[in-house]
Structures are given as structure tokens and as C-alpha cells.
Design an enzyme around this catalytic site. Structure first.
Site, short mmCIF file in Angstrom:
data_model
loop_
_atom_site.label_atom_id
_atom_site.label_comp_id
_atom_site.label_asym_id
_atom_site.label_seq_id
_atom_site.Cartn_x
_atom_site.Cartn_y
_atom_site.Cartn_z
CE1 TYR A 143 -3.64 2.57 0.61
CE2 TYR A 143 -2.44 3.23 2.58
CZ TYR A 143 -3.44 3.45 1.66
OH TYR A 143 -4.26 4.55 1.79
CG ASP A 238 5.57 3.57 0.88
OD1 ASP A 238 5.89 4.15 1.94
OD2 ASP A 238 4.41 3.52 0.46
CE LYS A 266 1.05 4.47 8.59
NZ LYS A 266 1.06 3.93 7.25
#
Ligand SMILES: *Cc1c(COP(=O)(O)O)cnc(C)c1O
Length: 426
Positions: A143, A238, A266
Site C-alpha cells: 500500500y 516506501d 508515520k
């Protein structure tokens, strides 16, 4: 007694689609009422009934220090008093950029944004702009946020272009996105043999945390690097989830593979909306205002978010931080494995740094299709069993778990005991 979570969920559903601002929070996969969180401290949060949970999602990764770490709270309080947002540059943005670059040697320059979605979308545009190519390669189960071109699932054949996974994404928008199977070397080679000269970039979660927890094999990660170099494509890691989570140098540090571009999020915001992307100077200077690739953001480099991120990075850079976190996470994973074995349940688990995954099967899956063979009913029973016992894990079997520096040995032991009790009733 009236359940306050039920009351809030009903109110929320009247005004917010599904009652949530991000789909997985709705408990749709596991059923039941989402817990509405009132407050958090250390390794715990409390729901609307004032029930306490040991928190293993940590806001899906950012809360690596636990909730309300005093040094972070102090930095944020100080920043708030100086103003919320200016729309003009600040020294703190330089400090955060310098701190990130010092820890991620593959990056010479970094641009700050507000969400992982934005960072991945921008890295993608930059890769296409810098290479002058269109095609992007991604992997099933990884994702990268919800930019149109990345909401794709594999097409029917091997190494064919994908189909949108969301309504509202025209097939034309994903016609340049190739979706391959994770850890499938043969498919990877085939895709580059067929499309190599058109590939702008390959984007990958080198330790995937959005199909539970699945590692790229060392050979696979290495092959991604080799093929990108051979064909003039950019390798994008990523690391929104893995950055400063699996170790101080991210998945690239764990695997020893150097990407061209890195996407972060994050943990770098410590719980505030902050993300980033970066890489070599020559590529990053393609961005506006220096270069032709446009990218911008009103709240980018926000002074409160950067204060939170900086304070968080300072804490996790202290000697021994990741050793202690990794040890604790391994204790949890080993304890869960032992509990399942003692009760004769199929189970396996893996962890790196403060990130873990467990599977209700004996093998560790290598790709998304295998993860998705998990018995849904069994997972949901375990999820709700843990929730009842005050342990909050991700409400979907395809999500990873997170341990923070605030989790105590007692928290870990209580979690293992709760799991064993559930296993024993199977
Ligand atoms: C969470 C995540 C994103 C998206 O970040 P948001 O801040 O939710 O937009 C992108 N990539 C990975 C690997 C993620 O885990």
C-alpha cells in the site's frame, strides 16, 4: 449499562461516512462496534466506556515512544505557543531535514509533506518527471496511500497492467501501472524484460506492513535494485511504515539495499500529520521551485508537526533504543508462538524492530495471496477475544502490529496469557 461506543458510533454514522475518517477503523472486517478512544498514555488507551486497552497499533506506527512521551509533549506545547502555521519557512524544518538525512544516508535532500499518501504520490510524479517515462511497477499487497495511479490490483495475466481497486479511478489512469506478485523473481525479470525501457520507477515496501508483515527476500530486494539500475528506472522504497520503525535506518538499513528515492511518514511525525520524500540531489532538484516537477502544500513542514517529529527522532536516536524495542517485540512474538504451540494451534509470527505480524498458519507467507488464505473467522475470534481482555490489535488480518518503548514486560506477558486463553478454547 449503555455502551458509550455504540452511542458514539451511531452519532458518527449520521455525519461521517461509515462513522470513520479512515476505513479500517470501522471494524468492518472483524465486525462489532469500533472503540472510540478518549485518551492515551504510554502503552495504553481508553475507550468511551473508560475501558483500558494495551495498544498494539500505536496510530498505525507513529507512536513508537508510546503515548504522551514527556519530551515530545513538552516540545509540542512549546511550539504551539509560538504559532500553529505560518506559510513561510522556519528553522525547525531545516533541523528536521538535517536529522532525517543524517539517519537515511541514501537521501541528500528531502521535502516535507503532510501525509504518506501525499509523499508517495509526489515521489511517483518526481520519478516520472526525472526519467521522462510513464510506467510504474508496484506489488500486490503493498500500500502506498490512495493516489489514483496506485489504487491498482493485478490484471489477468503475468506482468500485465492493472485494474483500479476503487470506483472513481478511470482505467486510463492506471494503464501505466504494472502490478506484480511480491517475492516473485521470475515475474519481476519478465516485467523488466518486456517493459524495462518504459519503467520510470519500481515502488515497494521492502518489509511490507500492509499485507500483515511480509519481508521481501534478500534476493528479491537485491534483484529490484539490479533491474532498476540496468534499465534506468528509479527504485523507490516506501518506508512510510518501516522508516524509523524496523530500525534507525529503515528497511534499507535492514536489507542493505540502497533505493533512489525514499518515502517516509508515520514515525517522523510522532503522531502529527507529517511525511516526507527524498533522494539524491540531482533528482530532488527536479522539484519546483528549482525544477519542472510541481509539488506544494499549505501545511507542509508545519511548525507544530516538525517539533513533534524532531523530539521523537531525538528519543529514538538514543543508543540502544532499537535493541531494546526489538527484544521486547521478539519476546511478544516468541511468547505468542509458544502459546499457540502449547495449545496445538497453527501459528507463525515474525518481527523486525518494533513491528510484527502473526499468522494463523504454520508458514510465514511470502505474498499477498497467501496472507489472504488466513481463516477469517479464526482471526476475528482471536481479535475479539483479545479486545474483550483489554488488548487492542489491528482490526484486520492484513495489518501489521506495533510495539512501543512504553510497553512493559507485564504488558507483553498479559498479552501472551490472553492469547493462550483464547487458543485453549478452540
Ligand atoms: C500508511 C502508509 C501510507 C499512507 O500514509 P498516510 O499518511 O496514511 O497517507 C503509504 N505507504 C505505506 C507503506 C503506509 O504504511
Amino acid at each position: 449499562m449503555t455502551d458509550q461506543n455504540d452511542i458514539l458510533f451511531e452519532r458518527a454514522r449520521a455525519v461521517i461516512p461509515g462513522g470513520v475518517n479512515s476505513p479500517v477503523r470501522a471494524f468492518k472486517a472483524v465486525g462489532g462496534t469500533p472503540r472510540f478512544i478518549q485518551r492515551a498514555q504510554g502503552a495504553y488507551f481508553w475507550d468511551a466506556n473508560d475501558k483500558r486497552y494495551i495498544d498494539y497499533i500505536g496510530s498505525w506506527g507513529p507512536m513508537i515512544l508510546g503515548h504522551g512521551h514527556p519530551a515530545v509533549v513538552e516540545a509540542v506545547q512549546k511550539a504551539v505557543l509560538e504559532g500553529f502555521s505560518y506559510g513561510a519557512p522556519t528553522e525547525r524544518e531545516i533541523e528536521l531535514a538535517e536529522a532525517i538525512l543524517a539517519l537515511v544516508p541514501s537521501m541528500d535532500m528531502v521535502r516535507l509533506v503532510s501525509s504518506g499518501t501525499e509523499a508517495a504520490m509526489s515521489a511517483l510524479r518526481l520519478a516520472r518527471g526525472a526519467t521522462g517515462r510513464k510506467t510504474i511497477v508496484k506489488f500486490e499487497g503493498c500500500y502506498h496511500g490512495h493516489a489514483d495511479a496506485l489504487l491498482v490490483k493485478a490484471g489477468s495475466g503475468l506482468a500485465t497492467f492493472g485494474n483500479p481497486t476503487s470506483a472513481g479511478v478511470p482505467p486510463e489512469v492506471v494503464q501505466h501501472t504494472l502490478v506484480l506478485e511480491y517475492n516473485n523473481l521470475q515475474q519481476l525479470d519478465e516485467a523488466f524484460a518486456l517493459h524495462g525501457k518504459d519503467i520510470a520507477c519500481l515502488m515497494i515496501e521492502a518489509i511490507a506492513g500492509n499485507m500483515n508483515f511480509v519481508r521481501a527476500t534478500p534476493a528479491f530486494a537485491k534483484r529490484c535494485r539490479e533491474l532498476c539500475t540496468q534499465h534506468g528506472a528509479l527504485l523507490i522504497f516506501d518506508e512510510v511504515m518501516t522508516g524509523f520503525r524496523v530500525g534507525l535506518h529503515g528497511a534499507q538499513g535492514v536489507l542493505g539495499v540502497t533505493p533512489d528515492l525514499t518515502v517516509l511518514g508515520k514515525v517522523i511525525g510522532g503522531g502529527m500529520p507529517l511525511a516526507a520524500f527524498g533522494g539524491p540531489r540531482a533528482i530532488m532538484e527536479q522539484l519546483a521551485p528549482l525544477g519542472p516537477v510541481y509539488q506544494a502544500g499549505t501545511l507542509s513542514g508545519n511548525p507544530v508537526a516538525t517539533a513533534c517529529g524532531l523530539a521523537t527522532l531525538k528519543e529514538i536516536s538514543k543508543p540502544g533504543f532499537y535493541e531494546a524495542l526489538a527484544k521486547k517485540t521478539r519476546t511478544l512474538v516468541d511468547g505468542l508462538k509458544a502459546a499457540a504451540a502449547a495449545e496445538g494451534q497453527p501459528f507463525n509470527a515474525d518481527s523486525e524492530g518494533g513491528m510484527f505480524g502473526f499468522f494463523l498458519m504454520n508458514e510465514l507467507p511470502q505474498n499477498y495471496a497467501t496472507v489472504m488464505t488466513t481463516d477469517n473467522a479464526q482471526f476475528n475470534a482471536l481479535f475479539h477475544g483479545l479486545l474483550d481482555r483489554g488488548v487492542y490489535i489491528a482490526p484486520a488480518l492484513y495489518e501489521a502490529g506495533f510495539v512501543s518503548a512504553a510497553h512493559s514486560e507485564d504488558d507483553i506477558a498479559a498479552t501472551i496469557a490472553a492469547a493462550r486463553e483464547i487458543f485453549s478454547k478452540r
